[in-house]
Scaffold this active site. Structure first.
Site, PDB file in Angstrom:
ATOM      1  N   GLU A 142       9.534  -4.256  10.384  1.00  0.00           N
ATOM      2  CA  GLU A 142       9.955  -2.971   9.795  1.00  0.00           C
ATOM      3  C   GLU A 142      10.521  -2.047  10.855  1.00  0.00           C
ATOM      4  O   GLU A 142       9.886  -1.798  11.897  1.00  0.00           O
ATOM      5  CB  GLU A 142       8.758  -2.308   9.093  1.00  0.00           C
ATOM      6  N   ASP A 197      -1.073  -6.188  -0.309  1.00  0.00           N
ATOM      7  CA  ASP A 197      -1.170  -5.504   0.975  1.00  0.00           C
ATOM      8  C   ASP A 197      -2.617  -5.085   1.206  1.00  0.00           C
ATOM      9  O   ASP A 197      -3.221  -4.446   0.344  1.00  0.00           O
ATOM     10  CB  ASP A 197      -0.307  -4.241   0.905  1.00  0.00           C
ATOM     11  N   GLU A 209      -1.191  -5.340   8.538  1.00  0.00           N
ATOM     12  CA  GLU A 209      -0.370  -4.740   9.590  1.00  0.00           C
ATOM     13  C   GLU A 209      -0.980  -4.984  10.968  1.00  0.00           C
ATOM     14  O   GLU A 209      -2.200  -4.908  11.129  1.00  0.00           O
ATOM     15  CB  GLU A 209      -0.254  -3.226   9.357  1.00  0.00           C
ATOM     16  N   ASP A 265       0.841  -1.201   0.000  1.00  0.00           N
ATOM     17  CA  ASP A 265       0.000   0.000   0.000  1.00  0.00           C
ATOM     18  C   ASP A 265       0.878   1.253   0.000  1.00  0.00           C
ATOM     19  O   ASP A 265       0.385   2.380  -0.070  1.00  0.00           O
ATOM     20  CB  ASP A 265      -1.000  -0.007   1.174  1.00  0.00           C
ATOM     21  N   SER A 266       2.209   1.048   0.011  1.00  0.00           N
ATOM     22  CA  SER A 266       3.136   2.153  -0.255  1.00  0.00           C
ATOM     23  C   SER A 266       2.828   2.763  -1.614  1.00  0.00           C
ATOM     24  O   SER A 266       3.223   3.903  -1.900  1.00  0.00           O
ATOM     25  CB  SER A 266       4.587   1.664  -0.201  1.00  0.00           C
ATOM     26  N   LYS A 273      -1.078  -9.388   2.965  1.00  0.00           N
ATOM     27  CA  LYS A 273      -0.325  -8.937   4.140  1.00  0.00           C
ATOM     28  C   LYS A 273      -1.215  -7.967   4.913  1.00  0.00           C
ATOM     29  O   LYS A 273      -1.934  -7.180   4.297  1.00  0.00           O
ATOM     30  CB  LYS A 273       0.963  -8.225   3.728  1.00  0.00           C
TER      31      LYS A 273
HETATM   32  O1  KIV Z   1       3.549  -1.100   1.641  1.00  0.00           O
HETATM   33  C1  KIV Z   1       4.734  -1.483   1.642  1.00  0.00           C
HETATM   34  O2  KIV Z   1       5.500  -1.260   0.702  1.00  0.00           O
HETATM   35  C2  KIV Z   1       5.191  -2.237   2.806  1.00  0.00           C
HETATM   36  C3  KIV Z   1       6.647  -2.548   2.915  1.00  0.00           C
HETATM   37  C4  KIV Z   1       7.369  -1.331   3.346  1.00  0.00           C
HETATM   38  C5  KIV Z   1       6.910  -3.710   3.791  1.00  0.00           C
HETATM   39  O3  KIV Z   1       4.406  -2.562   3.648  1.00  0.00           O
END
Ligand code: KIV
Length: 311
Positions: free
Chosen positions: A197, A98, A130, A59-60, A128
């Protein structure tokens, strides 16, 4: 150490796909796992060709490709589009989607619905999410539905405000011990892997020893089972501030800007396109065309080229 059964998975892996179980073997044989983020088909293809084991459609993307100043605004629909594109580009690496902020926190039901969408509608191999604590139930629910889950603790950008900003976590003995118990709880809840992280190296190393599942570090030092970096950080494509843990392997932003400036200058100075970039037409067709509409300023040149194909 946990003795729970391995994550069930949602079906047979596609041909050529890295089996998720191989990650455990890689941990066992101390063979480091290479992961990178990607957000579209070309980057997925390049990551696959470069030999990465896992791609995170992070989600970056909210920051790196959608222009937001945090990851919070990313939506499921946006992440689905990006995950689908990466899936079209990459064959072998495991693709982890994510789950964006708000897509899993509210209820187990919503978490499972959205996780299943990533698998069914976008071809993700895993998701994934968080956090630990209250999110452990979400992990259990999603794993129970057959979707493999990667955990993520330490600096969790979706809750950066609550964590006091984008800064390293677990730097006191008490906070470090909390991270250890969160990691163990995520393994127990069924995660097949956990991202650590911005965590001090000794803390990440101890978690890695205690877990049977692989740890993937970003700013967690070298004593973890694998590493992940953000595509734009690694390639020098992002003009914002790069965190301490980023290693830039190229500075492509400058190269891209130079190339585009070169193009703009060529257009303005009539240096582009050159003859090699243009199409002509058979002479008799050109003559008929001129007879019908008259001769324009380019007609003589096209006739000389005598090009008729589209290649
Ligand atoms: O969203 C992302 O790119 C991440 C990584 C920094 C692990 O969660």
């Amino acid at each position: 150490m946990s003795t729970r059964p391995r994550t069930p998975g949602h079906g047979a892996p596609a041909p050529g796909k890295l089996p998720i179980t191989e990650l455990l073997e890689m941990k066992g044989s101390h063979s480091p796992i290479a992961m990178i983020t990607a957000y579209d088909a070309p980057s997925g293809r390049l990551a696959d060709a470069a030999g990465v084991d896992m791609i995170l459609v992070g989600d970056s993307a909210a920051m790196t490709v959608l222009g937001h100043d945090s990851t919070v605004p990313a939506t499921v629909d946006e992440m689905l589009v990006l995950t689908r594109a990466v899936r079209r580009g990459a064959t072998r690496p495991l693709i982890v989607a994510d789950m964006p902020f708000g897509s899993f926190q509210i209820s187990d039901e919503l978490a499972v619905t959205n996780a299943v969408r990533f698998v069914k509608e976008a071809g993700a191999d895993a998701v994934k999410l968080e956090g630990a604590g209250l999110m452990l139930d979400r992990v259990r629910a999603i794993v129970g539905s057959g979707v493999p889950v990667m955990g993520h603790i330490g600096l969790t950008p979706q809750s950066a405000t609550a964590l006091g900003g984008f800064k390293a976590q677990g730097r006191t003995a008490a906070k470090a011990a909390e991270l250890v118990s969160d990691a163990l709880a995520l393994e127990e809840a069924g995660c097949f892997s956990v991202v650590l992280e911005a965590v001090p190296t000794p803390v990440a190393a101890r978690i890695t020893e205690l877990l049977t599942i692989p740890t993937i570090g970003i700013g967690a030092g070298g004593d973890v089972d694998g590493q992940v970096l953000v595509w734009h950080d690694l390639l020098g494509l992002y003009d914002g501030h790069a965190p301490r843990f980023v290693k830039q392997y190229a500075q492509l932003a400058g190269e891209i800007q130079d190339a585009v400036e070169h193009y703009v200058a060529d257009v303005r100075e009539h240096r582009f396109p050159e003859e090699v970039h243009t199409y002509g037409m058979p002479e008799e067709e050109l003559e008929a065309f001129v007879a019908e509409v008259g001769e324009g300023r380019e007609v003589g040149l096209q006739a000389d080229l005598g090009v008729s194909g589209l290649a």
